[in-house]
Design a protein around this motif. Structure first.
Motif, PDB file in Angstrom:
ATOM      1  N   UNK A 179       0.840  -1.206   0.000  1.00 46.37           N
ATOM      2  CA  UNK A 179       0.000   0.000   0.000  1.00 46.37           C
ATOM      3  C   UNK A 179       0.872   1.252   0.000  1.00 46.37           C
ATOM      4  N   UNK A 180       1.920   1.241   0.822  1.00 46.13           N
ATOM      5  CA  UNK A 180       2.843   2.386   0.867  1.00 46.13           C
ATOM      6  C   UNK A 180       3.559   2.571  -0.469  1.00 46.13           C
ATOM      7  N   UNK A 181       3.953   1.463  -1.101  1.00 45.70           N
ATOM      8  CA  UNK A 181       4.614   1.552  -2.409  1.00 45.70           C
ATOM      9  C   UNK A 181       3.658   2.136  -3.454  1.00 45.70           C
ATOM     10  N   UNK A 182       2.407   1.664  -3.467  1.00 44.07           N
ATOM     11  CA  UNK A 182       1.410   2.226  -4.388  1.00 44.07           C
ATOM     12  C   UNK A 182       1.230   3.723  -4.132  1.00 44.07           C
ATOM     13  N   UNK A 183       1.331   4.129  -2.876  1.00 41.84           N
ATOM     14  CA  UNK A 183       1.158   5.532  -2.511  1.00 41.84           C
ATOM     15  C   UNK A 183       2.213   6.464  -3.077  1.00 41.84           C
TER      16      UNK A 183
ATOM     17  N   UNK B  47       2.799   6.764  -6.117  1.00 37.48           N
ATOM     18  CA  UNK B  47       2.274   7.244  -7.393  1.00 37.48           C
ATOM     19  C   UNK B  47       1.257   8.345  -7.093  1.00 37.48           C
ATOM     20  N   UNK B  48       1.597   9.581  -7.413  1.00 41.01           N
ATOM     21  CA  UNK B  48       0.686  10.697  -7.174  1.00 41.01           C
ATOM     22  C   UNK B  48      -0.497  10.603  -8.128  1.00 41.01           C
ATOM     23  N   UNK B  49      -1.697  10.782  -7.585  1.00 43.11           N
ATOM     24  CA  UNK B  49      -2.913  10.710  -8.401  1.00 43.11           C
ATOM     25  C   UNK B  49      -3.788  11.916  -8.107  1.00 43.11           C
ATOM     26  N   UNK B  50      -4.787  12.091  -8.914  1.00 37.98           N
ATOM     27  CA  UNK B  50      -5.830  13.043  -8.608  1.00 37.98           C
ATOM     28  C   UNK B  50      -6.789  12.408  -7.612  1.00 37.98           C
TER      29      UNK B  50
ATOM     30  N   UNK C 111     -10.729  19.565  -0.491  1.00 36.51           N
ATOM     31  CA  UNK C 111     -10.071  18.589   0.380  1.00 36.51           C
ATOM     32  C   UNK C 111     -11.014  18.068   1.466  1.00 36.51           C
ATOM     33  N   UNK C 112     -11.684  18.976   2.173  1.00 37.84           N
ATOM     34  CA  UNK C 112     -12.581  18.554   3.260  1.00 37.84           C
ATOM     35  C   UNK C 112     -13.709  17.675   2.737  1.00 37.84           C
ATOM     36  N   UNK C 113     -14.198  17.991   1.558  1.00 37.87           N
ATOM     37  CA  UNK C 113     -15.253  17.192   0.940  1.00 37.87           C
ATOM     38  C   UNK C 113     -14.745  15.773   0.635  1.00 37.87           C
ATOM     39  N   UNK C 114     -13.525  15.672   0.132  1.00 36.78           N
ATOM     40  CA  UNK C 114     -12.941  14.368  -0.169  1.00 36.78           C
ATOM     41  C   UNK C 114     -12.863  13.510   1.085  1.00 36.78           C
ATOM     42  N   UNK C 115     -12.394  14.079   2.203  1.00 35.92           N
ATOM     43  CA  UNK C 115     -12.269  13.319   3.447  1.00 35.92           C
ATOM     44  C   UNK C 115     -13.637  12.991   4.040  1.00 35.92           C
TER      45      UNK C 115
ATOM     46  N   UNK D 176      -0.944  11.663  -2.446  1.00 35.55           N
ATOM     47  CA  UNK D 176       0.419  11.146  -2.498  1.00 35.55           C
ATOM     48  C   UNK D 176       0.827  10.684  -1.111  1.00 35.55           C
ATOM     49  N   UNK D 177       1.272   9.435  -1.012  1.00 38.34           N
ATOM     50  CA  UNK D 177       1.714   8.846   0.255  1.00 38.34           C
ATOM     51  C   UNK D 177       0.670   8.964   1.361  1.00 38.34           C
ATOM     52  N   UNK D 178      -0.588   8.734   1.004  1.00 35.87           N
ATOM     53  CA  UNK D 178      -1.647   8.714   2.002  1.00 35.87           C
ATOM     54  C   UNK D 178      -2.175  10.065   2.423  1.00 35.87           C
ATOM     55  N   UNK D 179      -1.739  11.113   1.761  1.00 34.16           N
ATOM     56  CA  UNK D 179      -2.194  12.456   2.118  1.00 34.16           C
ATOM     57  C   UNK D 179      -2.695  13.178   0.877  1.00 34.16           C
TER      58      UNK D 179
END
Length: 184
Positions: free
Chosen positions: A20-24, A26-29, A89-93, A158-161
């Motif tokens: 999971x950390x390795x997949x993280x 990869x920066x995504x939208x 951001x707040x909406x996403x969370x 990216x990386x869980x954030x």
């Protein structure tokens, strides 16, 4: 600058954190997918979104089978994928933690009766094209029936954030072949 030694490992289902950390890395939208559920609007935050084909216009995303929302999204005939802006951001969370987080909002409906958000960077109104088994997820392929685009800065994961990326034109590689209208 000297780089640290890479961490090499064999993915192990008993310890999925390393993968999971390795997949993280990869920066995504960040997207919110909406569908009409039995109790109204159901939403899910996803970063597993990608374009697939221009002709026909296809996109995909991948809901987790362990999600309580999986059955509705895997079975939805119509859904909308919203690409989020930096200020969402707040909406996403909120949606990541609660599939009914949009219930109190004044949402519009698209032509297929799917609840939709305003003010996203892009929205893709989709008809389900296919659903494929993909281990602990499914791959949902949507045929894009309508698209809406707004200007703004993207929200990134990216990386869980979640983070925001600076103004895209400031760092765009305008000499990249993908920026020209040509056929290879």
């Amino acid at each position: 600058m000297q780089m640290a030694q890479p961490h090499r490992f064999v993915p192990d289902p008993a310890d999925g954190r390393a993968l999971r950390d390795a997949f993280g890395h990869f920066a995504t939208g960040v997207t919110i997918v909406t569908a009409a559920g039995p109790q109204g609007c159901l939403a899910i935050t996803a970063n597993s979104f990608s374009s697939v084909s221009m002709d026909p216009p296809l996109v995909l995303w991948s809901p987790a089978r362990a999600s309580s929302r999986f059955a509705v999204f895997a079975g939805a005939e119509h859904f909308a994928i919203h690409v989020l802006a930096a200020d969402q951001r707040d909406l996403a969370w909120a949606v990541a933690g609660n599939g009914a987080a949009l219930a109190g909002m004044d949402l519009g409906l698209n032509a297929d009766g799917v609840p939709v958000l305003d003010h996203c960077l892009a929205r893709f109104d989709c008809h389900r094209h296919a659903v494929h088994d993909a281990g602990d997820h499914a791959i949902v392929v949507g045929h894009v029936r309508h698209a809406t685009v707004h200007q703004g800065e993207p929200l990134a994961f990216f990386r869980g954030k979640v983070a925001h990326i600076g103004h895209p034109e400031a760092t765009a590689d305008t000499d990249h072949p993908g920026h020209r209208d040509h056929k290879t």
